[in-house]
Design an enzyme around this catalytic site. Structure first.
Site, mmCIF file in Angstrom:
data_model
loop_
_atom_site.group_PDB
_atom_site.id
_atom_site.type_symbol
_atom_site.label_atom_id
_atom_site.label_comp_id
_atom_site.label_asym_id
_atom_site.label_seq_id
_atom_site.Cartn_x
_atom_site.Cartn_y
_atom_site.Cartn_z
ATOM 1 C CB SER A 558 -0.968 -0.107 1.150
ATOM 2 O OG SER A 558 -1.631 1.212 1.278
ATOM 3 C CE1 TYR A 571 -4.696 -1.988 4.985
ATOM 4 C CE2 TYR A 571 -3.623 0.203 4.870
ATOM 5 C CZ TYR A 571 -4.034 -0.962 4.220
ATOM 6 O OH TYR A 571 -4.234 -1.177 2.798
#
Length: 681
Positions: A558, A571
């Site tokens: 990501s 995350y």
């Protein structure tokens, strides 16, 4: 019903029953009269199954249509058996109308035989008699004068001439046994031809059942019986990667990557558990359809079922060297200056006592069908040995067919393989969003795909969307569990032979501030993404190393692995862990030819399981926008002002795994439409 419709219906009925013929085996025909659109006069036509295709699924487009007068006139210009291959090209000058399939090598058999309907089939029971040492005498005993014996002859124009003459000389006959090959039957109506075909098959099967001696493969061989189910499947999964490497010629000159299929049916296990299996396997198959798919003989492990995986792999690799040398010698014995070049020395069938059969091909369907054909061959051997002695055609004849110029021409006409053909991909979190789009793209580019997801139902649904089990299968996996990951990888190697391409995509996110993030929140996200990626990479890297064929591991990381945004500490940290795994594994696995790369998306809203589960609402609240506008919001903060879609990430995964980036490892590709704060430095 028109003549071709009647023929299609008969063909589909015959081809639907594996007792009648193997997949894509045999051909059928019908003769009839239609009006010539040019002259307005009636013209006699021959409709015959064309080259390729399968009787069970045959459609009118799979028929070749020829003018019967022109086809039969070829007899007058036939230059003899030494030049019979030239007649195949002549069939093109007999075609009637537009479209249709290319005429097959068996067209002469159908056109020259004086009967309105002809069926040529490859039933196991019929081939058993055709390959028995005293097949001619058995034919008389089993069928009386209703079926006549035709000595072995390679399929072609001369065989058509022979059968036509034999039918003329034996008006009472309804068909014939083709030595070493199969059966042909005929009739004046479609119903009569089908009835005659089935009578020959059923009569042969009944005779074998009634007269076969007990234990046609000999008594049980101590220590070679099938292992218990769970133990057998576990050993098969452990052996599969090494066997796939052997069948693909990994590390050898002339090797070709193969897709695999595993069969542990009672037919196979009983054969391998009998004393005569080494002798019979060494004799090879006989019917041309069989050995063209299976090679002239299999590789057979000569160890008992109790042998360890390590012992078995070591011995298989020794036998593989001997197999390649033996196949080279076979080629050298029979090749002539004009023969096609050798096409690969590695086995397509590998038999492991107590475990089962591993079959291989250029794709899953080809591998599966090769296994089905070898089961046919086992059935043939059982029938022939039960009545007499199995005596297949000799290897010189096998070579003439395997390296036939016409067969080579057919291979050369095959379409160019897709970029990911022969590759087996395992994609985690593949039932939705990025994973599903990636699986779809990889399958479209020729890969076999294992859809792995926490939900088995959703995984199977996503796999079904891609096609049959020859294209994709769905498996359940909790990537945070080492045992669950190993079970999923075992399922993958049993489905397709191994794994070449892994996409670590499974993920979840909880949008919470540091103070709101609990220990459980932290552990859950790290278990799924950091630990999960590690477990999947470890299990699949072991498979790739065993195969010896290199591979690709791709992490869907990501932009958050680089960019520090608010309210996602767990995350972002887990994604940073994944990003560094890419670098660490690229450095470690490079010596095995395994590339490890990553893709860094921005927020992918469309189709995302993460966003649908509450992350989207939370992120929308953080940024003060409506949840339905979140994708557009993300787009507006990018340099290109474009929303990132699942397909964009799938495109990047595909490119990373192609030959164009064969020298790239340890790379992260941003797919974020341009987020300056996430630029790689």
């Amino acid at each position: 019903m028109s003549t071709p419709q009647e023929l299609i219906a008969r063909s589909n009925r015959l081809g639907a029953d594996p007792r009648n013929t193997n997949y894509a085996g045999g051909n059928t025909s019908a003769k009839g009269t239609e009006t010539d659109p040019v002259t307005g006069e009636p013209v006699e036509l021959l409709w015959v199954k064309g080259s390729g295709g399968d009787l069970g699924t045959l459609k009118e487009t799979g028929l070749a249509v020829l003018r019967l007068d022109r086809m039969r006139a070829l007899v007058d210009v036939y230059p003899g058996v030494e030049r019979e291959d030239e007649m195949v090209a002549a069939f093109d000058f007999c075609l009637h109308g537009k479209g249709g399939a290319a005429p097959s090598i068996d067209t002469a058999m159908h056109g020259l035989v004086d009967a309105a309907h002809v069926d040529h089939l490859h039933p196991d029971a019929g081939i058993a008699i055709a390959t028995a040492a005293d097949g001619e005498a058995l034919t008389k005993e089993v069928f009386g004068g209703r079926v006549v014996w035709v000595p072995w002859r390679r399929p072609g124009f001369q065989l058509g001439v022979d059968i036509a003459r034999i039918k003329e000389q034996n008006p009472q006959a309804i068909g014939c046994i083709l030595g070493g090959h199969g059966i042909t039957a005929w009739g004046e109506t479609s119903e009569e031809s089908e009835r005659n075909s089935l009578w020959i098959i059923d009569t042969a099967a009944a005779y074998i059942a009634e007269h076969s001696r007990p234990e046609p493969f000999g008594p049980a061989l101590e220590g070679y019986a099938g292992l218990p189910d769970a133990e057998r499947r576990a050993k098969a999964a452990a052996l599969a990667p090494a066997i796939r490497g052997i069948a693909s010629g990994a590390g050898s000159e002339g090797g070709r990557p193969m897709v695999g299929h595993f069969t542990d049916s009672d037919v196979v296990l009983d054969f391998l558990g009998s004393t005569e299996h080494p002798r019979l396997a060494a004799l090879g198959t006989s019917c041309p359809d069989h050995f063209l798919r299976t090679k002239v003989k299999p590789l057979v492990l000569d160890l008992p079922a109790s042998a360890s995986v390590e012992e078995s792999v070591a011995r298989l690799r020794e036998l593989a060297v001997a197999y390649r040398e033996d196949y080279q010698a076979y080629y050298d014995r029979h090749a002539e200056p004009e023969s096609p070049a050798i096409r690969g020395k590695d086995p397509l069938i590998v038999l492991v006592p107590g475990v089962g059969m591993f079959s291989f091909g250029k794709d899953k369907q080809t591998a599966r069908v090769a296994g089905e054909f070898y089961v046919n061959a086992i059935n043939v051997m059982r029938g022939a040995e039960g009545l007499s002695t199995y005596a297949p055609i000799d290897e010189a004849e096998k070579f003439r067919i395997e390296y036939w110029a016409l067969e080579e021409a057919k291979l050369q006409r095959m379409p160019r393989p897709k970029p990911l053909a022969t590759r087996v991909a395992l994609v985690t979190g593949a039932a939705s969003g990025i994973g599903r789009a990636t699986a779809r793209r990889l399958a479209a580019e020729g890969a076999c795909v294992v859809i792995a997801d926490l939900s088995l139902e959703k995984a199977q649904e996503a796999a079904a969307e891609l096609g049959s089990a020859d294209v994709a299968v769905g498996v359940q996996v909790d990537v945070s569990s080492g045992a669950a990951v190993q079970a999923a990888v075992d399922a993958a190697v049993l489905a397709f032979g191994g794994v070449d391409l892994v996409v670590n995509n499974a993920g979840l996110s909880l949008s919470r501030s540091l103070l709101e993030t609990t220990e459980q929140d932290w552990d859950l996200q790290h278990d799924v993404m950091a630990k999960g990626s590690f477990l999947v990479s470890r299990a699949t890297a072991k498979v790739m190393i065993e195969q010896g064929m290199g591979g690709d591991i791709v992490y869907i990381s990501s932009k958050n692995s680089i960019f520090a945004g608010p309210n996602n500490v767990a995350y972002g940290a887990a994604k940073a862990d994944q990003a560094h795994q890419v670098r660490l594994l690229a450095a470690e696995l490079g010596e095995h030819g395994i590339k490890v790369n990553g893709v860094n998306p921005d927020g992918v809203v469309q189709g995302s399981g993460i966003f649908a589960s509450g992350w989207g609402a939370n992120r929308a609240a953080v940024y003060g926008v409506e949840e339905k506008d979140l994708g557009r919001f993300y787009a507006q903060r990018t340099i290109l002002k474009r929303e990132v879609l699942p397909e964009n990430i799938a495109n990047a995964v595909f490119v990373l795994c192609t030959a164009e980036l064969s020298h790239t490892t340890g790379l992260h590709i941003p797919v974020d439409a341009g987020v300056a704060a996430a630029f790689l430095r």
